[in-house]
Write an enzyme that holds these catalytic residues in place. Structure first.
Site, PDB file in Angstrom:
ATOM      1  N   HIS A   8      39.866  43.944  40.677  1.00 53.80           N
ATOM      2  CA  HIS A   8      38.583  43.478  40.151  1.00 53.80           C
ATOM      3  C   HIS A   8      37.421  44.022  40.982  1.00 53.80           C
ATOM      4  CE1 HIS A   8      39.609  40.525  36.989  1.00 53.80           C
ATOM      5  NE2 HIS A   8      40.705  40.303  37.691  1.00 53.80           N
ATOM      6  N   HIS A  67      44.915  39.286  32.063  1.00 53.03           N
ATOM      7  CA  HIS A  67      44.460  40.307  33.012  1.00 53.03           C
ATOM      8  C   HIS A  67      44.751  41.721  32.507  1.00 53.03           C
ATOM      9  CE1 HIS A  67      43.624  41.885  37.136  1.00 53.03           C
ATOM     10  NE2 HIS A  67      44.457  42.835  36.733  1.00 53.03           N
ATOM     11  N   GLU A  89      50.155  37.784  33.927  1.00 51.84           N
ATOM     12  CA  GLU A  89      48.934  37.111  33.474  1.00 51.84           C
ATOM     13  C   GLU A  89      48.526  37.667  32.119  1.00 51.84           C
ATOM     14  OE1 GLU A  89      47.073  36.462  37.984  1.00 51.84           O
ATOM     15  OE2 GLU A  89      46.170  37.942  36.641  1.00 51.84           O
ATOM     16  N   ASP A 112      39.494  39.878  33.282  1.00 53.84           N
ATOM     17  CA  ASP A 112      40.210  38.720  32.769  1.00 53.84           C
ATOM     18  C   ASP A 112      39.509  38.314  31.479  1.00 53.84           C
ATOM     19  OD1 ASP A 112      41.767  38.767  35.033  1.00 53.84           O
ATOM     20  OD2 ASP A 112      40.711  37.117  36.030  1.00 53.84           O
TER      21      ASP A 112
END
Length: 254
Positions: free
Chosen positions: A142, A234, A231, A149
């Site tokens: 990130h 993500h 995730e 996300d």
């Protein structure tokens, strides 16, 4: 004398323009506010609020704005255009993340406290284990501006539910009506749910929830984004990253 005055005025104008441009350029080169690329993409930047697993805004989040590398933003715009024809929208939970925010997560994981709010996001895993198991990274993609996300919003649905601070919500693996409202489609868990049920290909979710996850992954993949298997929310864009940054997220100037 008059010629010197005119020259001085011209120099002053140039200096003012230069200073103004520098002041307006609040982001490093290559970074943009997503709103400047596509203002129709919904944003709910959770780390700029108390509504996250830490329970407070994270260091460096001075505004709830999605900041990304320009190419990432342009590809998100293309995804959004495809989804709009289906009465759907992207919703951004996190985009560029200052490196100091990741360190803030590390400190939180090591503070020796495990509250009910922590357990809402980590129902079965001790928070001291989150880094070892790969749910949180001390050096996050990130921070390069190339990871995101996000989720999907059904624009035809009623997305008006808001969090009631006085209400006790179930953990992130509970049925959608019992957990924190997110104003999005039911993906089987809430955002940032550190549980096997949050793994993209989790077998324990319903056929409808699985179909929504596949729809999101497919739409993002058509623009080159890759999902992280642990995730469902993500995604990253290979090759778009690079060095990690630590500049704070500031309010966007109109």
């Amino acid at each position: 004398m008059q010629g010197h005055s005119v020259k001085s005025i011209r120099i002053a104008i140039v200096l003012i323009a230069t200073v103004s441009a520098a002041h307006a350029q609040s982001l490093p080169g290559g970074f943009v506010y997503l709103r400047d690329i596509d203002s129709s993409i919904i944003q709910d930047i959770r780390y700029a609020t108390p509504n996250n697993f830490v329970g407070r805004p994270l260091a460096g989040y001075g505004a709830g704005e999605c900041v990304v590398k320009r190419d990432v933003g342009l590809r998100l715009k293309a995804v959004q255009q495809e989804l709009a024809a289906q009465n759907l929208s992207l919703k951004m939970f996190d985009c560029y993340r200052p490196a100091r925010a990741s360190l803030d997560m590390v400190r939180w994981s090591q503070n020796g406290h495990e509250s009910a709010a922590d357990r809402r996001y980590n129902p079965r895993i001790a928070k001291t284990e989150l880094f070892r198991l790969g749910y949180i990274a001390s050096r996050s993609q990130h921070s390069t501006g190339a990871a995101l996300d996000l989720t999907l919003v059904d624009l035809k649905a009623d997305n008006s539910a808001r969090i009631d601070p006085a209400k006790s919500y179930a953990d992130c693996t509970a049925p959608v009506a019992a957990r924190l409202p997110e104003g999005s489609v039911d993906m089987g868990t809430g955002y940032d749910c550190t549980d096997e049920k949050g793994h993209t290909a989790a077998p324990s979710i319903s056929p409808d929830q699985r179909a929504w996850r596949k729809r999101l992954v497919a739409a993002m993949a058509r623009q080159g984004f890759v999902n992280y298997s642990k995730e469902w929310w993500h995604f990253s864009l290979p090759g778009a990253g690079g060095a990690a940054y630590d500049f704070p997220i500031q309010p966007r100037r109109n």
